[in-house]
Design a protein around this motif. Sequence first.
Motif, PDB file in Angstrom:
ATOM      1  N   HIS A 196       0.810  -1.217   0.000  1.00 45.56           N
ATOM      2  CA  HIS A 196       0.000   0.000   0.000  1.00 45.56           C
ATOM      3  C   HIS A 196       0.855   1.285   0.000  1.00 45.56           C
ATOM      4  N   HIS A 227       1.139   4.295  -2.782  1.00 41.53           N
ATOM      5  CA  HIS A 227       0.942   5.735  -2.523  1.00 41.53           C
ATOM      6  C   HIS A 227       2.048   6.553  -3.190  1.00 41.53           C
ATOM      7  N   ASP A 243      -6.759   6.634   0.245  1.00 44.08           N
ATOM      8  CA  ASP A 243      -6.620   5.224  -0.112  1.00 44.08           C
ATOM      9  C   ASP A 243      -7.497   4.893  -1.319  1.00 44.08           C
TER      10      ASP A 243
HETATM   11 ZN    ZN Z   1      -2.988   5.059   2.726  1.00 40.22          ZN
END
Ligand code: ZN
Length: 329
Positions: free
Chosen positions: A110, A114, A295
């Motif tokens: 993750h 980003h 997200d």
């Molecule tokens: Zn995040």
Amino acid sequence: MNILAIETSCDDTSISILKDEKVISFFVLSQTKKHNKYGGVIPEYASRIHTSKIHGLIQDAIDDSGIKFSDLNSIVVTIGPGLIGTLQVGLIVAKTLSLMLNIPFYKVNHLDAHLYSPFIGKKRDEIPSEAIFLIISGGHTIIGKKINNKLTILGETRDDSIGESYDKVAKILNLSQYPGGPIIDEKFGFLDKKNFKHLKKVPITNLEKYDFSYSGLKSWVNQNINNFSIDEIIYLFQRSAMEQIILKIKKAIDEFNIKNVIIAGGVSANMYLRNKISKIEGLNIFFPKLIYSGDNAAMIGYYFYLFNHLMEKCEYNLDVKPRLKLGEI
Ligand code: ZN
Ligand code: KG4
């Protein structure tokens, strides 16, 4: 290459379909309103919401993309860092789709996703080879440098992350909204700054080298809640929170003589930071589009587009990795 990407690391259920670097369908279902009344994300509840929403969202993403399930080539999923239960929902759906469609599935970190989110839609060779980067989110405050695609962490927070400090301060100020970052930033935007110029700024924690610290700032707010108005606290807090970030960016560009700066993660949506940093001369700054700052699954699919030639397909016994660090998989 048609990629279906899944992101469920915290409280956003997100599905995206990409045709190579291009996002052809993108959905984020935010749970924030549901967690609002508890003042933070309740992990068990978040998993249940992902479970009830994710299949409908996948169908919506396919319908919107103009392609069929049988046109998909790969499934890509976040395996960490994040909440164990919510990550498991995404992973089990990825495995099941892979099995049913007879196509491979792949894992993505993750945080790594980003980092490349400002470039979504761009070809591999359009990404600067050297950059100072910042990942500022609800879980992380990291500064580092990227040379080609080798990532070196220069510093991290020693206590709270910057996003966490926004969330905690919003709670102290009773702004009754989770997450707190957007509301503090919005209220700051409406302030008539000339009315606040006389206020003495909050001394920032300026740790040696590149580390950050945000718990002192939160304590300052706690201790001063009766000494200032809410608007004054918002003014002083936001400026102080971002001062650490700007200071470390300036230090890194001077030390390494790198002019490209990548700023990603939920807090990169901050308007004060975006304005402030754009005023530093001679820098090329790369922020994600606002829809890709929090997200989202588009960044997961895009990371796969960038690096699939280095990835191996996953086995069905793969588990989630809630404590994954930047650059690990
Ligand atoms: Zn995040
Ligand atoms: O990247 P993200 O969506 O989730 C994590 O991976 O943590 O980041 C969420 C964090 C929250 O702490 C939220 O308050 C913060 O990003 N945030 C902001 C803004 N928008 C979101 N903080 C400051 N200013 C904003 N405009």
